[in-house]
Scaffold this active site. Structure first.
Site, mmCIF file in Angstrom:
data_model
loop_
_atom_site.group_PDB
_atom_site.id
_atom_site.type_symbol
_atom_site.label_atom_id
_atom_site.label_comp_id
_atom_site.label_asym_id
_atom_site.label_seq_id
_atom_site.Cartn_x
_atom_site.Cartn_y
_atom_site.Cartn_z
ATOM 1 N N PRO A 2 0.834 -1.204 0.000
ATOM 2 C CG PRO A 2 -0.732 -1.532 1.684
ATOM 3 C CD PRO A 2 0.597 -2.010 1.201
ATOM 4 C CD GLU A 3 4.008 2.215 -3.933
ATOM 5 O OE1 GLU A 3 4.161 3.308 -4.502
ATOM 6 O OE2 GLU A 3 4.466 1.162 -4.376
ATOM 7 C CG HIS A 105 -2.722 -13.614 9.296
ATOM 8 N ND1 HIS A 105 -1.662 -14.132 10.016
ATOM 9 C CD2 HIS A 105 -2.918 -14.456 8.265
ATOM 10 C CE1 HIS A 105 -1.229 -15.232 9.417
ATOM 11 N NE2 HIS A 105 -1.975 -15.454 8.358
ATOM 12 N NE ARG A 124 3.986 -11.435 3.054
ATOM 13 C CZ ARG A 124 4.338 -11.397 1.796
ATOM 14 N NH1 ARG A 124 5.206 -10.507 1.386
ATOM 15 N NH2 ARG A 124 3.843 -12.238 0.941
ATOM 16 N NE ARG A 163 19.681 13.967 -0.227
ATOM 17 C CZ ARG A 163 18.750 13.369 0.515
ATOM 18 N NH1 ARG A 163 17.630 13.988 0.793
ATOM 19 N NH2 ARG A 163 18.966 12.162 0.980
#
Length: 291
Positions: A2-3, A105, A124, A163
């Site tokens: 999930p972003e 879970h 996880r 950067r």
DNA sequence: CTCGATCCCTGGACGC
DNA sequence: TGCGTCCAGGGATCGA
């Protein structure tokens, strides 16, 4: 996985029915992803979920103070607080009718005052959950960079072009931009025709501007399509997203580039799989020489 | 400052 | 069928 677009999708779903509800009780399963499990158990009951916000890949459930009648003296529970939630790779946060058995879970169950439960499920356990009062929360959030949907072109370019790290690493660095992960980093680099191993400082102004623009465009479209479901992402209604159908680079190793038909390649950059077109996204010269 | 390596964790893919 | 192995990946951490 999930972003930003997936988290935004979940947040929008939760906003439909969660704000205004009061948490009655807390049940915990495994707690190794929770900062301070006892703090959840002691402080969440009695608080109302006021609003739900997204901050990068985090969700922020803003909580009221406990009602004056139910406060415990000297506990400080009159103050507002927040529940910070990160879905990690496989986390889900969704309401369900109470009485439904919890999956193996499901590790956090918040019973609500309308008979439902807000459940956090994460096989996880790469996610994170934390109960935070105002000051520690503010402290926590200072570590993050700008929201890619809010940043203007000039600031984006500055953040990148000052950067020396690789552009892929910079896009993934949450202290530079908050919310971008592996999928949308690769997709935006493909669209902008920039090789993932290019150094930030070596991008032209034009390239940085293009990258910022396509990143925003991709994120917005992905939100409209309710995110990418590549493995098991589901939104707050249990529905998968659709944006994976639009992926042009991510997960397409060996398949042909949508622009030039060259096979997409996968290399490791910044420790992550990076999919790119070797023709459209030419490799930088003379980076990383070994003698 | 930037890098790679390592760890966390489990399910799924794959080989035998 | 069943086992072992490898891998994915966001983020923290550590040493170079």
């Amino acid at each position: 996985m999930p972003e930003l677009p997936e988290v935004e999708t979940v947040v929008r779903g939760l906003r439909q029915s969660i704000p205004g509800r009061t948490i009655l009780s807390v049940r915990l399963g495994k707690t190794d992803f929770i900062d301070d499990p006892v703090a959840l158990e002691e402080n969440l009951p009695g608080r109302r979920i006021e609003t739900i916000e997204r901050f990068g890949k985090f969700m922020l459930l803003r909580l009221s103070g406990v009602d004056s009648a139910k406060r415990i003296p000297d506990k400080g529970d009159a103050e507002p607080a927040s529940l910070l939630v990160h879905l990690g790779m496989t986390g889900q946060l969704a309401p369900s009718p109470s009485g439904q058995p919890c999956g193996k879970h499901t590790h956090v169950c918040l019973t609500l005052d309308d008979g439902r439960e807000l459940r956090y499920t994460d096989p996880r356990r790469f996610g994170r959950m934390a109960y935070l009062t105002e000051t520690p929360l503010a402290q926590e959030l200072t570590a993050f960079g700008v929201d890619p949907l809010e940043v203007n072109a000039a600031e984006f370019a500055t953040r990148i072009r000052t950067r020396t790290a690789r552009i892929k690493a910079l896009l993934l660095d949450q202290s530079v931009l908050r919310g971008v992960g592996n999928i949308y980093a690769d997709e935006s680099l493909w669209r902008a025709k920039i090789h993932p191993a290019r150094l930030g400082i070596r991008l032209t102004e034009k390239e940085a501007e293009t990258l910022g623009k396509v990143l925003q465009d991709i994120l917005r479209k992905a939100i409209v399509m309710r995110g990418s479901s590549i493995s098991d992402f589901l939104d707050a209604d249990g529905q998968p997203g659709e944006y994976q159908r639009r992926h042009r680079a991510y997960g397409r190793e060996g398949e042909s580039c949508y622009r030039c038909r060259t096979p997409i390649r996968r290399i490791i950059v910044a420790g992550r799989s990076s999919y790119f077109c070797p023709k459209c996204q030419p490799a930088p010269r003379r980076v990383k020489r070994r003698t």
